[in-house]
Write a protein that holds these residues in place. Structure first.
Motif, PDB file in Angstrom:
ATOM      1  N   ASP A 178     -57.780 -23.700  53.032  1.00  0.00           N
ATOM      2  CA  ASP A 178     -56.563 -23.174  53.753  1.00  0.00           C
ATOM      3  C   ASP A 178     -55.433 -22.771  52.647  1.00  0.00           C
ATOM      4  O   ASP A 178     -54.876 -21.772  52.887  1.00  0.00           O
ATOM      5  CB  ASP A 178     -55.970 -24.592  54.306  1.00  0.00           C
ATOM      6  CG  ASP A 178     -56.435 -24.781  55.593  1.00  0.00           C
ATOM      7  OD1 ASP A 178     -57.204 -23.855  56.441  1.00  0.00           O
ATOM      8  OD2 ASP A 178     -56.667 -25.914  56.041  1.00  0.00           O
ATOM      9  N   GLU A 179     -55.805 -23.110  51.403  1.00  0.00           N
ATOM     10  CA  GLU A 179     -54.464 -22.741  50.387  1.00  0.00           C
ATOM     11  C   GLU A 179     -55.107 -21.562  49.694  1.00  0.00           C
ATOM     12  O   GLU A 179     -54.203 -20.571  49.527  1.00  0.00           O
ATOM     13  CB  GLU A 179     -54.590 -23.933  49.195  1.00  0.00           C
ATOM     14  CG  GLU A 179     -53.636 -23.287  48.405  1.00  0.00           C
ATOM     15  CD  GLU A 179     -53.346 -24.476  47.083  1.00  0.00           C
ATOM     16  OE1 GLU A 179     -53.743 -25.396  47.609  1.00  0.00           O
ATOM     17  OE2 GLU A 179     -52.564 -24.302  46.170  1.00  0.00           O
TER      18      GLU A 179
ATOM     19  N   ASP B 209     -59.295 -28.417  52.001  1.00  0.00           N
ATOM     20  CA  ASP B 209     -57.877 -28.063  51.938  1.00  0.00           C
ATOM     21  C   ASP B 209     -57.671 -26.832  50.972  1.00  0.00           C
ATOM     22  O   ASP B 209     -56.876 -26.186  51.245  1.00  0.00           O
ATOM     23  CB  ASP B 209     -57.098 -29.229  51.011  1.00  0.00           C
ATOM     24  CG  ASP B 209     -56.933 -30.588  51.892  1.00  0.00           C
ATOM     25  OD1 ASP B 209     -56.985 -30.339  53.215  1.00  0.00           O
ATOM     26  OD2 ASP B 209     -56.776 -31.616  51.182  1.00  0.00           O
TER      27      ASP B 209
ATOM     28  N   ARG C  76     -53.500 -25.935  60.228  1.00  0.00           N
ATOM     29  CA  ARG C  76     -53.160 -26.875  59.467  1.00  0.00           C
ATOM     30  C   ARG C  76     -51.799 -26.680  58.671  1.00  0.00           C
ATOM     31  O   ARG C  76     -51.073 -27.586  58.082  1.00  0.00           O
ATOM     32  CB  ARG C  76     -54.272 -27.381  58.497  1.00  0.00           C
ATOM     33  CG  ARG C  76     -55.532 -27.986  59.409  1.00  0.00           C
ATOM     34  CD  ARG C  76     -56.766 -28.028  58.625  1.00  0.00           C
ATOM     35  NE  ARG C  76     -56.902 -28.252  57.406  1.00  0.00           N
ATOM     36  CZ  ARG C  76     -57.509 -29.148  56.746  1.00  0.00           C
ATOM     37  NH1 ARG C  76     -58.086 -30.142  57.356  1.00  0.00           N
ATOM     38  NH2 ARG C  76     -57.470 -29.085  55.343  1.00  0.00           N
ATOM     39  N   THR C  77     -51.751 -25.520  58.137  1.00  0.00           N
ATOM     40  CA  THR C  77     -50.442 -25.007  57.355  1.00  0.00           C
ATOM     41  C   THR C  77     -49.324 -24.362  58.071  1.00  0.00           C
ATOM     42  O   THR C  77     -48.379 -24.098  57.514  1.00  0.00           O
ATOM     43  CB  THR C  77     -51.135 -24.265  56.401  1.00  0.00           C
ATOM     44  OG1 THR C  77     -51.381 -22.866  56.843  1.00  0.00           O
ATOM     45  CG2 THR C  77     -52.213 -24.796  55.501  1.00  0.00           C
TER      46      THR C  77
END
Ligand SMILES: [Fe+2]
Length: 287
Positions: free
Chosen positions: A37-38, A34, A199-200
């Motif tokens: 992605d961030e 995660d 994913r985002t």
């Protein structure tokens, strides 16, 4: 308990509170997945790795990418790249060595493996020896840069396709930087100019030194647009310069970051880093 300390307003975090040596727990692996992605860039100081644990860590995030130099020159599948001037026997290469010069191609802004039909998702670097002076790697976020574009420009670039070509980018370094078999193994490939994180939903543009031309455009406006986009992304206040420490493991997201080496004195200092990459899901054209 992973603790994230941001490194730059646009992207990046220094992560402490975790020993990354495999086997990774599912909870930690998912938290890191995660965080990629961030933050796009994650630096884990004070880790203890060797090639075996580095490769096992790499496999926790997908399929390792074969090193294209080894594969193109000898046909062998090998997952590591060596960055720096330290030889297998412990000696070093100096500034005048041909391979030291070829590595200066990494001092151009680029995304690792953007010239492959399936480009890389992330690179994972373990730093073992670092020079006292120099050797920083600079990073910028093409996601942050995309966000700042005027809406009309976003609309112009969203549907475009760009040819990425390793032989083209290395021709800027030296005419003989790529052997004939290596060149034949890497034909130019099309990539989407604008990519979307699956994913985002976050968008970014995708270019760098391997980006040769926009499909269907004349050379001059094509070059002008690619250069303009890269200039916007690489303005000094958007650059994060990473000062390597021995013992670090660093992950960066090649889908949305550009990076470049800043050089160091290979006659004076030793530098030894090992790198793996995780393959992307497929061609960017299928994203
Ligand atoms: Fe690179």
């Amino acid at each position: 308990m992973l603790e994230f300390k941001p490194l730059h307003d646009d992207f990046g975090a220094r992560v402490t509170g975790v020993d990354l040596r495999p086997p990774l727990s599912d909870a930690v692996r998912l938290e890191i997945r995660d965080a990629i992605d961030e933050y796009s860039f994650l630096c884990f100081p004070n880790q203890s790795f060797d090639d075996d644990s580095h490769l096992a860590f790499t496999r926790a995030f997908g399929e390792p990418e074969p090193n294209h130099v080894k594969r193109g020159q000898t046909g062998e599948i090998h997952y590591f790249g060596t960055i720096g001037n330290v030889l297998d026997d412990g000696g070093t290469r100096g500034n005048a060595d041909k391979r030291t010069k070829f590595q200066t191609g990494n001092n151009l802004w680029h995304s690792d493996s953007s010239f492959q039909a399936t480009p890389s998702f992330i690179s994972i670097m373990c730093a073992y020896e670092v020079p006292d002076v120099g050797g920083q790697t600079e990073f910028v976020s093409n996601r942050a840069a995309y966000r700042l574009l005027p809406e009309a420009m976003k609309a112009t670039i969203d549907p475009l396709t760009v040819i990425h070509d390793y032989v083209y980018s290395r021709s800027k370094v030296a005419p003989d930087a790529v052997t004939p078999s290596h060149a034949a193994s890497l034909p130019p490939v099309p990539q989407k100019l604008v990519r979307v994180n699956p994913r985002t939903g976050a968008k970014n543009y995708y270019l760098g030194s391997h980006a040769k031309n926009i499909v269907g455009w004349d050379d001059a406006p094509s070059r002008a647009l690619l250069d303009d986009l890269q200039d916007r992304a690489t303005q000094p206040d958007h650059v994060y310069s990473h000062d390597w420490e021995a013992g670090e493991l660093v992950i960066w997201d090649n889908r949305c970051l550009l990076h470049r080496g800043s050089g160091y004195d290979a006659d004076l200092y030793r530098r030894h880093m090992r790198q793996t990459r995780v393959q992307g899901a497929g061609s960017t054209l299928d994203e």
